[in-house]
Write a protein that holds these residues in place. Structure first.
Motif, PDB file in Angstrom:
ATOM      1  N   HIS A 121       0.892  -1.269  -0.131  1.00 13.95           N
ATOM      2  CA  HIS A 121      -0.139   0.032  -0.062  1.00 13.95           C
ATOM      3  C   HIS A 121       0.849   1.281  -0.046  1.00 13.95           C
ATOM      4  CE1 HIS A 121      -3.927  -2.135   0.975  1.00 13.95           C
ATOM      5  NE2 HIS A 121      -2.987  -3.016   1.144  1.00 13.95           N
ATOM      6  N   PHE A 122       0.483   2.048  -0.786  1.00 16.91           N
ATOM      7  CA  PHE A 122       1.340   3.351  -0.632  1.00 16.91           C
ATOM      8  C   PHE A 122       0.981   4.214   0.503  1.00 16.91           C
ATOM      9  CE2 PHE A 122       1.993   2.595  -5.279  1.00 16.91           C
ATOM     10  CZ  PHE A 122       3.075   3.122  -5.483  1.00 16.91           C
ATOM     11  N   VAL A 171       1.998   7.515  -4.107  1.00 14.54           N
ATOM     12  CA  VAL A 171       1.042   7.365  -5.281  1.00 14.54           C
ATOM     13  C   VAL A 171       0.883   8.692  -6.511  1.00 14.54           C
ATOM     14  CG1 VAL A 171      -0.944   7.932  -4.120  1.00 14.54           C
ATOM     15  CG2 VAL A 171      -0.984   6.392  -6.154  1.00 14.54           C
ATOM     16  N   GLN A 227       2.404   8.964 -10.209  1.00 13.39           N
ATOM     17  CA  GLN A 227       1.252   9.543 -11.368  1.00 13.39           C
ATOM     18  C   GLN A 227       2.008  10.682 -11.978  1.00 13.39           C
ATOM     19  OE1 GLN A 227      -1.630   7.994 -11.866  1.00 13.39           O
ATOM     20  NE2 GLN A 227      -1.344   9.138 -13.464  1.00 13.39           N
ATOM     21  N   ASP A 281       6.912   0.773 -16.518  1.00  9.84           N
ATOM     22  CA  ASP A 281       6.082  -0.246 -16.178  1.00  9.84           C
ATOM     23  C   ASP A 281       6.596  -1.475 -15.300  1.00  9.84           C
ATOM     24  OD1 ASP A 281       4.095   0.984 -17.508  1.00  9.84           O
ATOM     25  OD2 ASP A 281       4.304   0.065 -19.428  1.00  9.84           O
ATOM     26  N   MET A 291       6.678  -0.281 -11.786  1.00 14.35           N
ATOM     27  CA  MET A 291       5.451  -0.469 -11.065  1.00 14.35           C
ATOM     28  C   MET A 291       5.074  -1.878 -10.687  1.00 14.35           C
ATOM     29  SD  MET A 291       4.415   2.430 -10.678  1.00 14.35           S
ATOM     30  CE  MET A 291       3.117   1.889  -9.713  1.00 14.35           C
ATOM     31  N   LYS A 293       4.474  -3.673  -7.061  1.00 17.73           N
ATOM     32  CA  LYS A 293       3.295  -4.265  -6.859  1.00 17.73           C
ATOM     33  C   LYS A 293       3.560  -5.771  -6.512  1.00 17.73           C
ATOM     34  CE  LYS A 293      -1.256  -4.493  -7.929  1.00 17.73           C
ATOM     35  NZ  LYS A 293      -2.358  -3.965  -7.461  1.00 17.73           N
ATOM     36  N   MET A 318       0.792  -0.171 -16.646  1.00 13.00           N
ATOM     37  CA  MET A 318       0.312  -0.215 -14.886  1.00 13.00           C
ATOM     38  C   MET A 318       0.273   1.121 -14.508  1.00 13.00           C
ATOM     39  SD  MET A 318       0.902  -2.332 -11.711  1.00 13.00           S
ATOM     40  CE  MET A 318       2.510  -2.638 -12.315  1.00 13.00           C
ATOM     41  N   LEU A 319      -0.911   1.573 -14.174  1.00  9.87           N
ATOM     42  CA  LEU A 319      -1.314   2.765 -13.509  1.00  9.87           C
ATOM     43  C   LEU A 319      -1.020   2.970 -11.964  1.00  9.87           C
ATOM     44  CD1 LEU A 319      -3.879   4.298 -15.716  1.00  9.87           C
ATOM     45  CD2 LEU A 319      -1.443   4.714 -16.060  1.00  9.87           C
ATOM     46  N   PRO A 320      -0.157   3.793 -11.300  1.00 10.32           N
ATOM     47  CA  PRO A 320      -0.260   3.950 -10.025  1.00 10.32           C
ATOM     48  C   PRO A 320      -1.438   3.842  -9.173  1.00 10.32           C
ATOM     49  CG  PRO A 320       1.024   5.629 -11.034  1.00 10.32           C
ATOM     50  CD  PRO A 320       0.058   4.936 -12.118  1.00 10.32           C
ATOM     51  N   GLU A 321      -2.487   4.311  -9.956  1.00 10.02           N
ATOM     52  CA  GLU A 321      -3.837   4.464  -9.267  1.00 10.02           C
ATOM     53  C   GLU A 321      -4.277   3.015  -8.905  1.00 10.02           C
ATOM     54  OE1 GLU A 321      -3.108   5.711 -12.163  1.00 10.02           O
ATOM     55  OE2 GLU A 321      -4.408   7.380 -12.645  1.00 10.02           O
ATOM     56  N   ALA A 322      -3.560   2.136  -9.412  1.00  3.38           N
ATOM     57  CA  ALA A 322      -3.940   0.466  -9.071  1.00  3.38           C
ATOM     58  C   ALA A 322      -3.511   0.329  -7.589  1.00  3.38           C
ATOM     59  CB  ALA A 322      -3.442  -0.246 -10.033  1.00  3.38           C
ATOM     60  N   ILE A 323      -2.728   1.113  -6.974  1.00  4.27           N
ATOM     61  CA  ILE A 323      -2.338   0.753  -5.595  1.00  4.27           C
ATOM     62  C   ILE A 323      -2.943   1.678  -4.733  1.00  4.27           C
ATOM     63  CG2 ILE A 323      -0.510   0.714  -4.313  1.00  4.27           C
ATOM     64  CD1 ILE A 323       1.288   0.023  -6.584  1.00  4.27           C
ATOM     65  N   PRO A 324      -3.710   1.180  -3.830  1.00  9.78           N
ATOM     66  CA  PRO A 324      -4.620   1.927  -2.872  1.00  9.78           C
ATOM     67  C   PRO A 324      -3.502   2.980  -1.919  1.00  9.78           C
ATOM     68  CG  PRO A 324      -4.603  -0.180  -1.936  1.00  9.78           C
ATOM     69  CD  PRO A 324      -3.842  -0.202  -3.389  1.00  9.78           C
ATOM     70  N   ILE A 325      -4.077   4.038  -1.630  1.00 12.86           N
ATOM     71  CA  ILE A 325      -3.348   4.944  -0.819  1.00 12.86           C
ATOM     72  C   ILE A 325      -3.970   4.943   0.566  1.00 12.86           C
ATOM     73  CG2 ILE A 325      -4.899   6.871  -1.488  1.00 12.86           C
ATOM     74  CD1 ILE A 325      -2.554   8.519  -1.561  1.00 12.86           C
TER      75      ILE A 325
END
Lengths: 219, 596, 132, 359, 420
Positions: free
Chosen positions: B247-248, B259, B263, B469, B472, B476, C1-8
């Motif tokens: 989790h960020f 996050v 972005q 990518d 990320m 993940k 993959m976008l960073p939004e995929a990971i919850p904050i």
């Protein structure tokens, strides 16, 4: 020399010099003191003395029965100030780093607000002790220049350190430099003043403990 | 035309640092001999001696504030290489390599765009002419070239109005006294207006582009680095939280690499690709179309060197480089020669025409590990009119590969990529030649150099998304390691070690050569792109890359307005502070100068 | 993959530094009523963390007026539940807050139209009128 | 609110409100009272774009690059609307003689009125030959340009304090601008490079009020350099709680804990990074995870290493072992003498008898 | 050769050792030792601060054995120790110090102050700065055999009387006895019932003992005055007699300094360990108690408190035996607050009781107030102790303060109630 340069000097050559004199002085004075030796006690010991020296080293940190009442300032003040100093020196994160860089040992520190409070208490205790030294006939009578001087060189590092953290009077950089310089002064004079008790205290207590334990008296 | 004369361009502006060009022309205005001189030194290599190698990056980074990343990176790699040579299993976390790639590539794209629009374009674009343009026609031109969104007639009219107001006020500022109206400017007013508009756009664009550096390095210029990885921990945590996976962190308990930061990085990458695809490349092609004659001058050496960079795995795994390592000799794209970093005779620096003194005599060449930096200023006492080019005339040394002068930089890299069989590079080169309808020889020129810069920007901007990518995906998967602290403390290092930090900087192959004794720097030599390119003649009187390029087919229209010199010199993107970084603190030199 | 995929997971607590501001604002309102003199507090100059600002904002409440200005990015002028106390936030073109004020005034300074602009407006109007 | 600038702005479609907003945010950044925005707007609006001459000496162009990253005002905003940048080697179109001519024209036309910005230090070694432009030494150029300047801005740590060229052993004899020019108002804008908004803020202040902002004892504008990084750092609470990152990649580092132990010089560094941040508020060094290098302080290059915490020794301690050895030798020597003295006393002991007790 | 300053300094140079150096290096002038000294607590005079009494020794140490002190001396910054100083200090080192050692117990840095006083007295004596009373007691001990000038015939007379009273034989110069019993002059003169008690107890326990006609006197004024050479002469008599009679044990009498002299200083004075064991009479009694030999026929009913003599308890290490024994015989034993090793001195130890100047007696009387308060706060009419010197000093003080408190010797008390 501007304040950062002064700080860098204090952290660099100044510290080297001060630690050098400190180490030199401590080694020299320790040898000077303890190489005088003592005679073996030929009287048979009441019982084996074992770790009695060490016991005394620890036991003497506590006030003897009744003394807390007769000399509360000396004891409570002394406790607060010594424990305060120990907490500040050993548990303030920046100090731990210094110790780490000198010895390689480190441990977690305490929050700086706590250290801050301890510093204030320590200074109050030192001031009370100073007033006590002025007011109490015995202490005033015993006091020499060395006692006043030792008080000042001990008080300065706490005061400057606290003022640096609190941003009082002078800019932090300069105050920090003064703080480090005051500690260096303390280091330099320690082996040659009564402050040396910080080291010989252990020897003195140990001797007392051993000598008296030989007779069977835990002291 | 004028009589033969010595044309002096000093200061050469729109570059980094202090460059002086002296060119000898014949009666026709043709340059017969050109001399390139660096006129400023600071002595950073000497300053580095005796310091903590982990600190070196910050010092070397200040060699140059334009290619603000490269010297820091090369220095970090030099220390890491020294550690790796001494301790073979010393490694840098994969995430750190990826982040470094992103930062390096961002530097390329940023630097190339800024170089083209703000340092180089005014050699080709006549700002004053833009006032005569028809915004509607400009819009039509722009829309015919690309899908760049800012292309409406109103937009160009606004820009024109802005410039007009500016010119009418009579305070031209940085645009005053330039060569406006010089016959060598060949763009129609509409193309000029479009380029001026993009000049301003690029200024705004670059401010956003550097945010990638700000996220990972804290700021730009001069972002931060650290030996052993990157100093930008990723703010995720694995304990607690909802569901599986990292989790960020947000709010106060976080770093910039959270996050929001990532972005931003994604946005920058997208923005970089867009600008390169929609503005930079189309503009280059459009402008080049009017200057095809520059495809036949300004080449010079024909020797190209690339140290290679941008590993997908590890920097010590040269096979995984996006930009390969190697040398192309005499335009021969069929063969890529390998580079031996450690052989004494392979890479050497000469000081025959530089204000330095070697203990074994100035005619010798020294391998950088054994490099010396003793100054012997023997130039004229300032103020001076001319340098004595027969003797020593520059603060820049002359590096050589196997005794040969080499060109480094975008053209060299693209040539080595093409020669090594990089498909994207080949395709881009072919399509460019086809679009411009010029022969393959046009690559080896001032025009080719400027075009190569744009082509590699495209290759790198495209590659960035892949690295991002992968980064990320690693995060993940729970791999957030960015720093190897195992040999962080110099007391754990071997007593003696040496290493070389290589980097393909935007301006070309960069190498930092480091010798460490007892945890402190005992020798530091930076052989930088502009040293290769801007260096003076060597012991064998072989000219450096600038000099050779200027001597290649240049005729000055007006020696008082030597725009031609600027075009070719700027095509190299000079970075003089990089090139000149050594000196000697010896006070006796003062006396020597007075004796001279 | 976008960073939004990971919850904050944001985490922040108020420092308590915002509390004394209420008294200050009250004093400013009194001055406004007595002398008509407007005043302002520059929130960026104070040691307030986002949680402090949130606390202050929710304490002051939401009033009846909200104005927006599009100039080099958006600026918002929100009246709080205390009339005369305005929450002014200036954003840049990218939407990031660049300055934040509490303005105590009958109307925020920036909202008032400048006489020169009104004059220009009249000129435009005259063109329109003459075209009728 | 009238004048050439505002007229220009209005003609360019910039509204008065936009301009006022700009001034308000600038005032906020410069820690001026909220009312100063209005005053700034009035003054700026009335100003004619003053001539600015930017001379580069021993520099890396990082300061100029930083200036191009300025978000509000932007560089182009500055150049087009606020100042007339008449000489700037990195940005100007002209080169060589034409560049020199532009410089001389600007100096002549605006004598006594132009603002001189300098980046880079000035070498005094070998009579200044370490750095020349157009065959002239930096010190020569500086003196000439300073003579006609209304005020001088020493941009970046090199110009302000000598910077990296002055780092030990200062091979070229580099000095700061204020070491050479003594008779002009000088403002130091240190930083390596300085924060763009600080650079532009100082210029805006000068343009607004016609004088330099309030300066501290190191000639830095107090608005930006009045407080330390540490005092305004968002990680300060962690310092106070004793939570420190111990490597660049441990849990503490990822949680954004204090970087003091990793050598952060924030506590002794006066700059505005923590409040203004960098690159349009994107991040700043400490936020990204690297300690502050202290780059806006004089001689920060020689302040003991970037990874040594402030409470750690700045230099390797060399005397300890030698001191212990000397102390041991001295101690042994003294104790040998002491023991000899004591043994002598014991050896020459004369038995005390009853008679001896009587004096 | 007679006492001179130089001789005194010479003596001090001889005795200074590592503990002294460590102690002086550690002192922080906290003044806490003053609170432990009855001469200070009862007078409030800061000169009576124990560590201050050592100033001459400190100066000699600093000026002779530290580099800094030597340098200070060289440049004239250090005040030398001179006769005037020692003269002034005589009162501090003898009259107002009983070597009770209470100060050593409280020093926070662990300085054994009494250890140093003992050493300082060597220098004081060698330089001729001793009080007349102790000096004459010493002279009598060395020349005649005991501090009170008592000779064997008188002792023999007392022994005879004791034999008559108890009907038990008291052997004299009997080789091979289990115990050589030592006495102190004070007991012989003032408390002969002690001897009777002993005879009874030995008989009861079935142990043999003897008294030596050459070495009946246990006290050692040489130690009190601080002349080891003389102390050695005195202790040698006992050692020779004991070894000649080949006894296993030498029984020290209740007297505190006697026990200190023979048990702890003796071997060090003669430079070798003894061939016999020195036992304090209470140690013997306590052992008999544990064995069940010491059975009481009845008990003492009145409430009483115990005065622990410094040299036996705090300085001698006989810590628990006294209380065990008193509990054996007394029903109403009331422990005082400062008891055992924390007990307050009677004010006349360390030879002080031998000083008979007006000032010294007045000071002793004043110092006794601490004991007086102890008795009063316990609210008892009886105090028990086990040191002849203490008894004399306390009784003098009772007279001075016209107190009608009874003072009993522990051994006699036990003997009185011993099962027949």
């Amino acid at each position: 020399m501007d304040d950062l340069q002064l700080l860098t000097w204090a952290r660099g050559p100044g510290l080297d010099l001060a630690l050098g004199i400190f180490v030199l002085g401590v080694v020299w004075r320790l040898i000077e003191v303890y190489a005088l030796g003592r005679k073996r006690d030929l009287a048979p010991a009441r019982h084996r003395t074992g770790a009695s020296g060490l016991h005394t080293v620890l036991r003497r940190s506590m006030p003897p029965p009744g003394m807390l009442k007769t000399s509360p300032v000396s004891y409570i003040g002394g406790f607060v100030f010594h424990i305060g100093l120990a907490i500040i020196v050993l548990l303030f994160a920046p100090h731990i780093l210094l110790i780490k860089s000198l010895t390689g040992l480190s441990w977690p520190g305490l929050p700086s607000q706590f250290i801050d409070m301890v510093a204030v208490l320590t200074m109050i205790a030192m001031l009370v002790i100073l007033v006590d030294r002025i007011n109490k006939p015995v202490k005033r009578f015993l006091s020499t220049f060395g006692d006043w001087f030792a008080w000042v060189v001990t008080f300065l590092p706490v005061l400057t350190g606290w003022m640096a953290v609190q941003h009082l009077l002078l800019p932090y950089t300069l105050m920090l430099a003064l703080h480090i310089l005051s500690v260096e002064l303390l280091l330099v004079v320690l082996p040659f003043t009564k402050l040396f008790h910080a080291i010989t205290l252990f020897g003195s207590r140990w001797y007392s403990g051993k000598i008296n334990a030989h007779k069977g008296v835990p002291v | 035309m004028s009589t033969a004369e010595r044309v002096v361009v000093d200061p050469v502006t729109r570059i980094e640092g202090h460059l002086r060009i002296e060119a000898q022309t014949d009666e026709s205005g043709r340059i017969t001999q050109a001399y390139s001189a660096g006129t400023m030194v600071r002595g950073i290599e000497i300053i580095l001696k005796g310091r903590d190698p982990r600190d070196a990056w910050a010092f070397t980074q200040r060699i140059c504030g334009v290619c603000t990343l490269v010297h820091g990176m090369a220095s970090i790699r030099a220390v890491e290489d020294a550690l790796h040579r001494a301790i073979p299993d010393y490694r840098i976390p994969h995430n750190a390599e990826l982040i470094r790639n992103l930062m390096i590539a961002a530097q390329y794209v940023h630097d190339h765009v800024m170089h083209f629009y703000h340092l180089h374009a005014l050699d080709w674009v006549d700002v004053v002419s833009a006032l005569k343009a028809d915004p509607k026609a400009t819009s039509a031109l722009a829309q015919s070239l690309s899908s760049y969104p800012k292309s409406s007639p109103g937009y160009f009219a606004d820009v024109q109005k802005k410039v007009k107001t500016f010119v009418e006020q009579g305070q031209l500022g940085i645009f005053s006294n330039a060569y406006w109206g010089h016959p060598a400017y060949k763009l129609p007013p509409e193309a000029n207006l479009m380029a001026v508009a993009h000049y301003l756009d690029a200024l705004a664009w670059q401010r956003e582009a550097v945010k990638l550096h700000a996220i990972f390095g804290g700021k730009n210029p001069h972002p931060n680095f650290v030996v052993g990885g990157v100093p930008s921990p990723i703010s995720v945590h694995s304990e607690g939280g909802r569901g599986k996976g990292p989790h960020f962190r947000g709010g106060q308990e976080a770093t910039a690499v959270n996050v929001v930061g990532l972005q931003t990085v994604q946005n920058v990458i997208r923005m970089m690709r867009d600008f390169v695809d929609q503005a930079y490349l189309p503009d280059i092609l459009a402008i080049a179309g009017f200057y095809k004659d520059w495809g036949s001058r300004g080449e010079g050496l024909g020797n190209f060197l690339s140290f290679g960079d941008l590993p997908s795995k590890s920097f010590w795994d040269t096979d995984s480089y996006l930009i390969p390592r190697g040398v192309v000799l005499g335009r021969d794209l069929s063969k890529v020669h390998p580079i031996d970093l450690d052989a004494d005779a392979e890479i050497q620096e000469f000081v025959s025409h530089s204000w330095y003194k070697y203990s074994q005599g100035d005619a010798t060449g020294l391998h950088p590990f054994k490099g010396e930096t003793e100054l012997a200023y023997s130039g004229p006492q300032p103020p001076y009119k001319h340098l004595d080019v027969d003797k020593k005339y520059s603060w820049i040394k002359s590096p050589r590969w196997q005794g040969k002068a080499m060109e480094v930089g975008p053209l060299a890299r693209v040539m080595v990529m093409v020669a090594s069989g990089n498909a994207q590079a080949r395709e881009l080169v072919d399509s460019t030649l086809k679009t411009l309808d010029v022969p393959v020889e046009a690559l080896f020129s001032t025009l080719g150099r400027t075009a190569a810069r744009a082509l590699e920007s495209k290759i790198l901007a495209d590659a960035m998304q892949g690295w991002f990518d992968t980064l990320m995906a690693n995060i993940k998967a729970g791999d957030v390691k960015t720093f190897n602290d195992q040999y962080w403390d110099p007391s754990t290092w071997p007593k003696h070690m040496q290493g070389v930090g290589l980097q393909e900087a935007p301006r070309g192959g960069l190498s930092h050569w480091l010798v460490v004794d007892d945890g402190l720097i005992s020798n530091y030599q930076a052989v930088v792109p502009t040293t290769w390119n801007a260096g003076p003649r060597d012991a064998a009187e072989q000219p450096g890359a600038y000099e050779a390029a200027l001597q290649h087919n240049h005729v000055l229209h007006d020696p008082k307005q030597p725009l031609e010199i600027l075009r070719t010199v700027h095509s190299f993107d000079p970075c003089l502070a990089c090139a000149v970084h050594v000196t000697d603190p010896d006070g006796e030199e003062l006396i020597q100068v007075k004796v001279c | 993959m976008l960073p939004e995929a990971i919850p904050i997971q944001p985490a922040m607590e108020p420092s308590g530094n915002a509390r004394p501001l209420l008294r200050e604002i009250d004093d400013m309102l009194r001055r406004l009523l007595e002398t008509g003199e407007p005043s302002a507090i520059d929130l960026s100059a104070l040691p307030l963390n986002p949680a402090d600002l949130d606390w202050l904002r929710s304490s002051l409440g939401v009033g009846e007026v909200a104005a927006r200005l599009q100039a080099n990015g958006e600026s918002t002028f929100d009246e709080t539940a205390c009339p005369g106390v305005w929450w002014v936030a200036h954003r840049n073109e990218h939407g990031a807050v660049v300055a934040q004020f509490i303005e105590v005034a009958f109307v925020p300074e920036l909202i008032k139209a400048h006489p020169d602009d009104i004059a220009t407006g009249r000129e435009q109007l005259e063109v329109l009128v003459s075209g009728l | 609110m009238q004048g050439p600038l505002i007229d220009t702005l209005v003609r360019q479609g910039v509204s008065r409100r936009t301009f006022l907003k700009y001034c308000a945010t600038l005032a906020s950044m410069m820690a001026l009272p909220p009312t100063a925005g209005r005053a700034m707007a009035e003054a700026l609006a009335a100003a004619r774009r003053p001539s600015v001459i930017w001379l580069p000496f021993q520099e890396c162009t990082g300061c100029t690059e930083s200036m191009t990253r300025s978000h509000s005002p932007t560089l182009e905003g500055m150049i087009f609307d606020m100042v007339s940048l008449d000489y700037h080697e990195t940005l100007m179109a002209a080169a060589g003689h034409q560049a020199e001519d532009a410089l001389h024209a600007a100096m002549k036309d605006n004598a006594g009125k132009y603002l001189l910005i300098v980046d880079g230090s000035v070498p005094l070694g070998i009579d200044g030959a370490y750095s020349c432009i157009a065959g002239r030494t930096n010190v020569d150029l500086l003196k000439e340009a300073a003579a006609g300047a209304a005020a001088i801005v020493a941009m970046g740590s090199c110009a302000a304090f000598g910077g990296i060229p002055k780092a030990k052993p200062n091979p070229t004899g580099a000095v700061a601008i204020s070491d050479i020019v003594k008779d002009k108002p000088i403002v130091n804008v240190p930083g390596c490079p300085p924060i763009p908004v600080v650079m532009t803020g100082v210029l805006a202040h000068y343009l607004t009020f016609g004088r330099l902002p309030d300066l501290d004892d190191k000639l830095r504008p107090t608005a930006f350099y009045g407080e330390t990084i540490h005092d305004r750092c968002y990680r300060r609470p962690f310092y106070d709680q004793g939570k420190f990152a111990r490597t660049f990649d441990d849990e503490g580092a990822r949680r954004g804990w204090c970087l003091f132990e990793l050598g952060c010089k924030g506590p002794v560094t006066h700059n505005a990074c923590a409040t203004t941040k960098w690159n349009g508020g994107t991040s700043w060094p400490v936020e990204s995870g690297h300690g502050c290098l202290g780059c806006s302080e004089p001689d920060f290059w020689d302040a003991g290493g970037f990874y040594k915490a402030l409470s750690m020794p700045a230099d390797p301690l060399k005397m300890g072992t030698a001191a212990a050895a000397v102390g041991a030798v001295a101690g042994v020597a003294v104790s040998v003498a002491n023991r000899a003295k004591k043994h002598r006393a014991q050896a020459s002991h004369e038995t005390t008898t009853l008679a001896d007790l009587e004096k | 050769m007679s006492a001179t300053l130089e001789k005194g300094l010479h003596a001090l140079r001889e005795v200074i050792d590592a503990p002294i150096a460590s102690y002086f290096s550690s002192c922080v002038h906290c003044g806490l030792c003053a609170d432990a000294c009855l001469f200070h607590t009862e007078t409030g005079d800061p000169r009576y601060t124990p560590i201050y009494k050592l100033e001459p020794l400190r100066r000699v140490y600093e000026q002779e054995y530290t580099v800094l002190g030597r340098v200070k001396k060289l440049v004239g910054l250090a005040k030398p120790v001179d006769d005037a100083m020692l003269d002034a200090w005589q009162e501090l080192v003898y009259d107002s110090c009983t070597m009770c050692g209470r100060c050593s117990l409280v020093c926070p840095v662990g300085n054994d102050i009494v250890y140093m006083v003992r050493k300082l007295r060597e220098g004081m004596a060698a330089s001729g700065h001793t009080p007349d009373g102790i000096r004459s007691a010493t002279r009598r001990t060395v020349e005649i055999g005991g501090p009170m000038g008592l000779k064997w015939p008188a002792v023999a007379n007392v022994l005879r009387k004791a034999e008559e009273a108890t009907g038990l034989k008291i052997p004299v110069d009997q080789p091979g006895a289990d115990y050589l019993v030592l006495l102190s002059s004070m007991e012989i003169v003032n408390y002969p019932e002690y001897i009777e008690a002993l005879a009874k107890i030995f008989h009861k326990a079935g142990l043999t003992f003897t008294v030596s006609s050459d070495a009946f006197e246990a006290t050692n004024a040489g130690i009190q005055i601080g002349v080891s050479d003389l102390a050695r002469t005195i202790v040698t008599r006992i050692v020779e007699a004991a070894e000649r009679l080949q006894v296993k044990h030498v029984l020290s009498p209740e007297c505190g300094h006697a026990y200190m002299a023979i048990r702890w200083e003796g071997p060090n004075l003669i430079g070798r360990p003894f061939r016999f064991e020195v036992v304090h009479v209470l140690e013997l009694l306590d052992e008999l108690r544990r064995k069940g030999v010491l059975k009481m026929k009845d008990t003492f009913k009145d409430p009483l408190i115990l005065h622990d003599p410094c040299q036996i308890v705090r300085r001698g290490g006989v810590l628990d035996a006294p209380e065990q024994l008193i509990r054996q015989v007394a029903d109403n034993y009331i422990p005082v607050v400062d008891q055992q090793k924390w007990n307050w001195c009677c004010g006349g130890g360390g030879g002080a009781s031998a000083i008979h100047t007006e000032e010294a007696e007045a000071l002793r009387a004043k110092a006794f107030q601490v004991k007086k308060r102890q008795i009063e706060s316990a609210g008892v009419d009886t105090m028990v102790t086990f040191c002849a010197n203490c008894r004399i000093v306390i009784e003098e003080a009772f007279d001075h303060y016209q107190m009608d408190t009874k003072l009993l010797g522990l051994t006699e008390l036990l003997a009185e109630h011993l099962e027949d």
